[in-house]
Structures are given as structure tokens and as C-alpha cells.
Design an enzyme around this catalytic site. Structure first.
Site, short mmCIF file in Angstrom:
data_model
loop_
_atom_site.label_atom_id
_atom_site.label_comp_id
_atom_site.label_asym_id
_atom_site.label_seq_id
_atom_site.Cartn_x
_atom_site.Cartn_y
_atom_site.Cartn_z
N SER A 58 32.72 141.71 23.00
CA SER A 58 32.04 140.95 21.94
C SER A 58 31.23 141.94 21.14
O SER A 58 30.70 142.92 21.68
CB SER A 58 31.10 139.89 22.52
OG SER A 58 31.83 138.78 22.99
N GLU A 65 25.82 142.69 3.45
CA GLU A 65 26.27 141.42 2.89
C GLU A 65 26.18 140.28 3.88
O GLU A 65 26.38 139.13 3.52
CB GLU A 65 27.72 141.58 2.40
CG GLU A 65 27.90 142.67 1.34
CD GLU A 65 27.95 144.11 1.88
OE1 GLU A 65 27.95 145.03 1.06
OE2 GLU A 65 28.00 144.30 3.13
N SER A 66 25.91 140.52 5.17
CA SER A 66 25.63 139.55 6.23
C SER A 66 26.13 140.07 7.58
O SER A 66 25.48 140.89 8.17
CB SER A 66 26.16 138.15 5.94
OG SER A 66 25.41 137.23 6.69
N HIS A 71 35.07 138.54 19.10
CA HIS A 71 35.15 138.20 20.52
C HIS A 71 36.61 138.34 20.91
O HIS A 71 37.48 137.80 20.23
CB HIS A 71 34.65 136.78 20.78
CG HIS A 71 33.28 136.55 20.23
ND1 HIS A 71 32.15 137.03 20.84
CD2 HIS A 71 32.88 135.95 19.09
CE1 HIS A 71 31.09 136.70 20.11
NE2 HIS A 71 31.51 136.05 19.04
N CYS A 86 27.46 136.91 1.62
CA CYS A 86 26.54 136.20 0.75
C CYS A 86 27.20 135.69 -0.54
O CYS A 86 26.60 134.92 -1.26
CB CYS A 86 25.33 137.06 0.43
SG CYS A 86 25.77 138.68 -0.22
#
Length: 131
Positions: A58, A65-66, A71, A86
Site C-alpha cells: 500500500s 495536485e493532491s 493497494h 484539484c
């Protein structure tokens, strides 16, 4: 230029038929995600990748940008990937196609969703301010 109507845009990608050895290798996953971020022209801030015992990875790459989150389930030859940005101006397809090849996936499916509807946020804030 079109005004954003949402604060975030989320793309989820399910990769199927992946190479179990590749998607269970921490360093490989980190390298693959960093290369994909570069292909998507996203700005990497920080990387955290965790290798589970006995199997699975993970990780999150915080991008300007975020974020990108991953996973892996090597026992099912499956990878779940989440890209949150964003705005919708980023060309994500080059990175997604590269990851498909890197993971050895036989196919993939993707879904898009919008997060943080500005009209809904404004309405809730107005209700809060009325109380």
C-alpha cells in the site's frame, strides 16, 4: 476557460491480471508510481510505500495536485489505484497506460467521480451561518 464546479476530481483504476511478483515488490511499485506521476506531469511532494507481511503493498504519493494511492493484492493479481487531483486539466492517460504495462496487467477499468461540489458546499455553509 471553464470554471471548476468541484474541488476535486477522482479517478479510480482497477488493474487485473497483473504480474504477482512485480506488484509485491516495494521498490518496483515506488519506481512505477514516480515514473507515472512524471508522465502525468504531476508534482511529487512525498512518498510513503508500505510492504505488508506476508504479501501486498500500500502506498501514497502526495502530489502538489493532491494524491495517488495504491493497494496491491498479488494473490489475486490485482491492483487498485486512486488518483485525486484539484482539477481536470491533467493528462492522466499516459501514466495509466504505462502502469498497465509495468504491472503486466491484462486489462483495466477506470471510473471518474467529482468531489466537493462547490454549490453543495456553499449551501451547507449558508445553512450553518443561518444557525
Amino acid at each position: 476557460m471553464m470554471k471548476n464546479t468541484h474541488l476535486g476530481y477522482q479517478k479510480t483504476i482497477d488493474f487485473y491480471g497483473c504480474d504477482p511478483e512485480k506488484i509485491n515488490a516495494r521498490d518496483f511499485i515506488e519506481h512505477a508510481l514516480l515514473k507515472a506521476a512524471g508522465l502525468m506531469k504531476l508534482t511529487v511532494i512525498n512518498t510513503t510505500i508500505h510492504e505488508f507481511s506476508p504479501i501486498g503493498i500500500s502506498g501514497v504519493i502526495v502530489i502538489q495536485e493532491s494524491h495517488i494511492a495504491i493497494h496491491t493484492w498479488p494473490e489475486h493479481s490485482y491492483v487498485a489505484l486512486d488518483i485525486f487531483t484539484c482539477n481536470q486539466s491533467y493528462a492522466l492517460e499516459a501514466g495509466i497506460l504505462w502502469l498497465k504495462e509495468a504491472f503486466g496487467a491484462t486489462h483495466y477499468e477506470e471510473e471518474d467521480s467529482k468531489r466537493g461540489a462547490l454549490k453543495r458546499i456553499e449551501a451547507h455553509n449558508a445553512m450553518k451561518n443561518e444557525n
